[in-house]
Scaffold this motif. Structure first.
Motif, PDB file in Angstrom:
ATOM      1  N   LEU A  23       0.850  -1.198   0.000  1.00  0.00           N
ATOM      2  CA  LEU A  23       0.000   0.000   0.000  1.00  0.00           C
ATOM      3  C   LEU A  23       0.886   1.250   0.000  1.00  0.00           C
ATOM      4  O   LEU A  23       0.695   2.176  -0.780  1.00  0.00           O
ATOM      5  N   GLY A  24       1.905   1.224   0.889  1.00  0.00           N
ATOM      6  CA  GLY A  24       2.844   2.341   0.953  1.00  0.00           C
ATOM      7  C   GLY A  24       3.519   2.563  -0.388  1.00  0.00           C
ATOM      8  O   GLY A  24       3.668   3.693  -0.854  1.00  0.00           O
ATOM      9  N   ARG A  25       3.895   1.433  -1.010  1.00  0.00           N
ATOM     10  CA  ARG A  25       4.571   1.528  -2.286  1.00  0.00           C
ATOM     11  C   ARG A  25       3.660   2.141  -3.351  1.00  0.00           C
ATOM     12  O   ARG A  25       4.064   2.999  -4.110  1.00  0.00           O
ATOM     13  N   TRP A  26       2.392   1.663  -3.344  1.00  0.00           N
ATOM     14  CA  TRP A  26       1.452   2.179  -4.343  1.00  0.00           C
ATOM     15  C   TRP A  26       1.175   3.655  -4.135  1.00  0.00           C
ATOM     16  O   TRP A  26       1.055   4.409  -5.099  1.00  0.00           O
ATOM     17  N   LEU A  27       1.081   4.064  -2.845  1.00  0.00           N
ATOM     18  CA  LEU A  27       0.848   5.488  -2.565  1.00  0.00           C
ATOM     19  C   LEU A  27       2.026   6.329  -3.082  1.00  0.00           C
ATOM     20  O   LEU A  27       1.826   7.382  -3.687  1.00  0.00           O
ATOM     21  N   THR A  28       3.250   5.833  -2.841  1.00  0.00           N
ATOM     22  CA  THR A  28       4.442   6.554  -3.316  1.00  0.00           C
ATOM     23  C   THR A  28       4.413   6.677  -4.835  1.00  0.00           C
ATOM     24  O   THR A  28       4.665   7.761  -5.387  1.00  0.00           O
ATOM     25  N   ILE A  29       4.105   5.545  -5.488  1.00  0.00           N
ATOM     26  CA  ILE A  29       4.078   5.565  -6.950  1.00  0.00           C
ATOM     27  C   ILE A  29       3.003   6.521  -7.460  1.00  0.00           C
ATOM     28  O   ILE A  29       3.245   7.357  -8.341  1.00  0.00           O
ATOM     29  N   ALA A  30       1.796   6.441  -6.833  1.00  0.00           N
ATOM     30  CA  ALA A  30       0.700   7.318  -7.252  1.00  0.00           C
ATOM     31  C   ALA A  30       1.086   8.779  -7.061  1.00  0.00           C
ATOM     32  O   ALA A  30       0.886   9.623  -7.946  1.00  0.00           O
ATOM     33  N   GLY A  31       1.700   9.084  -5.889  1.00  0.00           N
ATOM     34  CA  GLY A  31       2.133  10.456  -5.612  1.00  0.00           C
ATOM     35  C   GLY A  31       3.149  10.919  -6.646  1.00  0.00           C
ATOM     36  O   GLY A  31       3.067  12.045  -7.164  1.00  0.00           O
ATOM     37  N   GLY A  32       4.104  10.031  -6.963  1.00  0.00           N
ATOM     38  CA  GLY A  32       5.143  10.367  -7.933  1.00  0.00           C
ATOM     39  C   GLY A  32       4.552  10.635  -9.303  1.00  0.00           C
ATOM     40  O   GLY A  32       4.912  11.617  -9.961  1.00  0.00           O
ATOM     41  N   LEU A  67      10.598  17.108  -5.124  1.00  0.00           N
ATOM     42  CA  LEU A  67      11.857  16.947  -5.872  1.00  0.00           C
ATOM     43  C   LEU A  67      12.865  16.116  -5.072  1.00  0.00           C
ATOM     44  O   LEU A  67      13.533  15.225  -5.606  1.00  0.00           O
ATOM     45  N   VAL A  68      12.949  16.414  -3.778  1.00  0.00           N
ATOM     46  CA  VAL A  68      13.935  15.724  -2.946  1.00  0.00           C
ATOM     47  C   VAL A  68      13.596  14.242  -2.801  1.00  0.00           C
ATOM     48  O   VAL A  68      14.467  13.371  -2.927  1.00  0.00           O
ATOM     49  N   ILE A  69      12.314  13.951  -2.564  1.00  0.00           N
ATOM     50  CA  ILE A  69      11.920  12.544  -2.430  1.00  0.00           C
ATOM     51  C   ILE A  69      12.173  11.807  -3.752  1.00  0.00           C
ATOM     52  O   ILE A  69      12.687  10.691  -3.768  1.00  0.00           O
ATOM     53  N   SER A  70      11.855  12.467  -4.870  1.00  0.00           N
ATOM     54  CA  SER A  70      12.118  11.837  -6.169  1.00  0.00           C
ATOM     55  C   SER A  70      13.605  11.533  -6.324  1.00  0.00           C
ATOM     56  O   SER A  70      13.987  10.452  -6.766  1.00  0.00           O
ATOM     57  N   ALA A  71      14.443  12.510  -5.931  1.00  0.00           N
ATOM     58  CA  ALA A  71      15.888  12.325  -6.078  1.00  0.00           C
ATOM     59  C   ALA A  71      16.367  11.160  -5.223  1.00  0.00           C
ATOM     60  O   ALA A  71      17.152  10.326  -5.684  1.00  0.00           O
ATOM     61  N   SER A  72      15.882  11.065  -3.975  1.00  0.00           N
ATOM     62  CA  SER A  72      16.422   9.990  -3.141  1.00  0.00           C
ATOM     63  C   SER A  72      15.885   8.629  -3.569  1.00  0.00           C
ATOM     64  O   SER A  72      16.591   7.630  -3.487  1.00  0.00           O
ATOM     65  N   LYS A  73      14.643   8.606  -4.088  1.00  0.00           N
ATOM     66  CA  LYS A  73      14.127   7.342  -4.647  1.00  0.00           C
ATOM     67  C   LYS A  73      14.968   6.919  -5.847  1.00  0.00           C
ATOM     68  O   LYS A  73      15.314   5.750  -6.013  1.00  0.00           O
ATOM     69  N   LEU A  74      15.263   7.910  -6.692  1.00  0.00           N
ATOM     70  CA  LEU A  74      16.055   7.625  -7.891  1.00  0.00           C
ATOM     71  C   LEU A  74      17.415   7.049  -7.508  1.00  0.00           C
ATOM     72  O   LEU A  74      17.865   6.032  -8.053  1.00  0.00           O
ATOM     73  N   MET A  75      18.068   7.688  -6.527  1.00  0.00           N
ATOM     74  CA  MET A  75      19.402   7.235  -6.142  1.00  0.00           C
ATOM     75  C   MET A  75      19.359   5.866  -5.473  1.00  0.00           C
ATOM     76  O   MET A  75      20.263   5.054  -5.648  1.00  0.00           O
ATOM     77  N   ALA A  76      18.289   5.610  -4.704  1.00  0.00           N
ATOM     78  CA  ALA A  76      18.156   4.279  -4.095  1.00  0.00           C
ATOM     79  C   ALA A  76      18.022   3.230  -5.197  1.00  0.00           C
ATOM     80  O   ALA A  76      18.570   2.128  -5.107  1.00  0.00           O
ATOM     81  N   GLY A  77      17.285   3.596  -6.254  1.00  0.00           N
ATOM     82  CA  GLY A  77      17.129   2.691  -7.394  1.00  0.00           C
ATOM     83  C   GLY A  77      18.454   2.427  -8.082  1.00  0.00           C
ATOM     84  O   GLY A  77      18.787   1.290  -8.391  1.00  0.00           O
ATOM     85  N   VAL A  78      19.230   3.510  -8.281  1.00  0.00           N
ATOM     86  CA  VAL A  78      20.544   3.360  -8.911  1.00  0.00           C
ATOM     87  C   VAL A  78      21.425   2.449  -8.059  1.00  0.00           C
ATOM     88  O   VAL A  78      22.091   1.547  -8.552  1.00  0.00           O
ATOM     89  N   GLU A  79      21.394   2.684  -6.741  1.00  0.00           N
ATOM     90  CA  GLU A  79      22.218   1.898  -5.825  1.00  0.00           C
ATOM     91  C   GLU A  79      21.876   0.408  -5.941  1.00  0.00           C
ATOM     92  O   GLU A  79      22.767  -0.443  -5.993  1.00  0.00           O
ATOM     93  N   ARG A  80      20.566   0.108  -5.994  1.00  0.00           N
ATOM     94  CA  ARG A  80      20.147  -1.292  -6.132  1.00  0.00           C
ATOM     95  C   ARG A  80      20.600  -1.866  -7.461  1.00  0.00           C
ATOM     96  O   ARG A  80      21.040  -2.998  -7.567  1.00  0.00           O
ATOM     97  N   ARG A  81      20.478  -1.053  -8.489  1.00  0.00           N
ATOM     98  CA  ARG A  81      20.769  -1.533  -9.835  1.00  0.00           C
ATOM     99  C   ARG A  81      22.231  -1.890 -10.040  1.00  0.00           C
ATOM    100  O   ARG A  81      22.564  -2.842 -10.727  1.00  0.00           O
TER     101      ARG A  81
END
Lengths: 301, 252
Positions: free
Chosen positions: A21-30, A275-289
């Motif tokens: 649910l948290g994930r979907w809310l984040t995605i919807a917000g984004g 913007l900040v939340i998007s940036a940290s999500k993006l970087m977390a994604g890069v880190e995982r990748r």
């Protein structure tokens, strides 16, 4: 026995549901946030005349939402101008962090592996980190009058005006110093014997750094480096003081007109937060990748 | 040209770190195909001597020659020298961010100038040779210590060195993993590879080595065929040391 099994299943399902649910809310917000920003930018600069709404005007009529809530009507009225300004905030941040990275890698390598270049690199880093960013921008804009260099460039629509280039130069120089420090500490955390092993198969020092040390170091650097990105998003507001019409500057002038400081800056805060939340999500994604089993996190040997 | 033309010549090599003499007038030679094991207590200079041979460490005095390379000449191209000398490390030191295959292809591509395809083919062959044909795409973090060290050997072999140096290749491994590494080393020895090996594995030495050196306090205390050195050590220090190693490894 079947009862405990059932309980465990329920508990697990509950956790899964709340997690997703948290994930979907984040995605919807984004999607909502970026969908709206992109729609605004598209509307202003890329749609043929007569299609969409005039730049700066909202998609919804503020008067139509006023009966629901005054705050909502206020937001609908002013958000379009802020969205346009957010474009410059994004441009300033992204261009400066990317250019900064390109220069920060050689600066940090020089600092760790160089001799004379190490001293130069150290001097540069200390000078830039030791003086206020605002003062650096003033030197570039007022003392060196750099914006005259960029006067001739096209600056229609989404293309930035001359002073934005000056801000980008300032942020890039500043960011090189900070990013170089993040990368330097990452370089130092790579096991020295990795370079020895590279030299032992006949790679030169330069090849060893490029193919063995840097790929590991840059992965180690990501968490700290993400910090720099987040800082830069917010520091880009200092460009307001050399007249760049970015998010903070536009908010300040709107507020000066209507005196609704609290309302405007609350909206600005939400935009920065997005913007900040998007940036940290993006970087977390890069880190995982780019993660590699056994590198960082857990013991590597 | 003389009849005797050794591959490796170490002549009166000395090295000190500060006041400590690490190597003291060490001389020996190795022919092509020789497998020399070097033993000796901790701090006796074994690793330093190995590192002098591929110039990871500089000598203070003396001379080392390897084929056409005048190793100790300050003006030489060390990268060219290292192309001809492989090294296997005690700490293994695989490139942590690369798969087993890429650990081996890196040198092939960057140093020997292989194309991507050729490098892949040659590296696969080397990894198959050490029994890791099924682990090409595993990262070091996913391999056991013994497997990692075998990748380390494949990485060194791929450069087709004239001489392979082993710096205690099994001493960081769990005892049950030692055998798989020494088996690969014995295969190489049987195939004619010239190897200078620092190890305390007497089994390997007995089976594969042509020669054993005993180093004590930076000097060669004794040298001879492994069987002779182990059975009838002439030097008191050698005897004492070998006795202690046997107690540890359980070998008679």
């Amino acid at each position: 026995m079947s009862e405990t099994g059932a309980t465990r299943t329920t508990a697990d399902t509950g956790r899964v549901v709340s997690g997703s649910l948290g994930r979907w809310l984040t995605i919807a917000g984004g999607v909502l946030f970026w969908g709206w920003l992109l729609a605004r930018w598209l509307n202003n600069w890329f749609l043929p005349a007569g299609v969409g709404v005039p730049p700066g005007e909202s998609f919804l009529d503020p008067a139509a939402v006023a009966p629901i809530s005054d705050s909502l009507a206020f937001a609908v009225e002013y958000l379009p101008q802020l969205a346009d300004a957010a474009w410059l905030t994004v441009v300033l941040t992204v261009v400066s962090i990317v250019l900064g990275f390109v220069f920060a890698v050689p600066v940090s390598v020089a600092r760790v592996y160089g001799t004379y270049s190490s001293t130069v690199s150290l001097a540069f880093t200390e000078l830039i980190r030791g003086t206020p960013l605002l003062a650096q921008l003033f030197v570039l804009y007022y003392a060196l009058n750099l914006s005259t260099l960029f006067r001739g460039l096209p600056d229609d629509g989404f293309l930035p005006s001359a002073v934005v280039y000056v801000a980008i130069i300032g942020f890039t120089i500043n960011s090189v110093a900070y990013q170089a420090e993040y990368i330097r500490s990452a370089l130092l955390s790579v096991d020295r014997e990795q370079l020895t092993a590279a030299r032992a198969i006949g790679l030169s020092q330069r090849q060893g750094i490029r193919h063995v040390v840097l790929p590991q170091a840059l992965r180690f650097a990501i968490p700290g480096w993400s910090n720099e990105l987040v800082y830069l998003i917010k520091y880009s507001s200092l460009a307001a003081f050399i007249t760049v019409p970015e998010l903070f500057n536009v908010a300040r002038s709107i507020a000066a007109d209507n005196f609704a400081y609290t309302g405007i800056f609350a909206l600005v805060a939400v935009l920065y937060l997005g913007l900040v939340i998007s940036a940290s999500k993006l970087m977390a994604g890069v880190e995982r990748r780019v993660a590699i089993p056994g590198l960082g996190g857990t013991a590597s040997q | 040209m003389s009849d005797y033309d050794p591959l490796l010549t170490v002549e009166s090599v000395s090295k000190r770190y500060g006041d400590e003499r690490v190597l003291n007038d060490v001389s020996f030679t190795m022919d092509r195909g020789d497998v020399t094991v070097m033993m000796g207590p901790s701090g006796s200079g074994k690793s330093t001597l190995l590192r002098c041979v591929n110039r990871l460490t500089e000598v203070d005095s003396g001379e080392i020659r390897l084929g056409d390379h005048r190793v100790t000449d300050p003006g030489i191209d060390v990268d060219a020298l290292r192309r001809d000398v492989g090294m296997v490390f005690q700490d293994i030191n695989l490139f942590t961010h690369l798969t087993a295959l890429k650990n081996v292809t890196l040198g092939l591509r960057e140093v020997r100038g292989f194309s991507t395809d050729d490098a892949r083919e040659a590296a696969t062959e080397q990894l198959e040779r050490v029994g890791l044909g099924d682990q090409l795409d595993s990262y070091p973090g996913e391999l056991s210590g013994g497997q990692k060290q075998r990748v380390g050997i494949a990485r060194a072999l791929a450069m087709e060195p004239e001489l392979l140096l082993f710096d205690e290749p099994t001493s960081a491994l769990d005892p049950e993993l030692v055998g798989e590494v020494t088996a690969v080393m014995a295969d190489l020895a049987a195939g004619g590879m010239t190897m200078l090996v620092v190890t305390h594995e007497k089994g390997f030495a007995r089976e594969a080595a042509t020669d054993a050196l005993f180093l004590d306090a930076g000097s060669i205390a004794e040298r001879g065929p492994p069987a002779q050195l182990f059975e009838n050590p002439e030097n008191e220090r050698t005897a004492e040391f070998l006795d202690r190693v046997s107690t540890v490894s359980g070998e008679p």
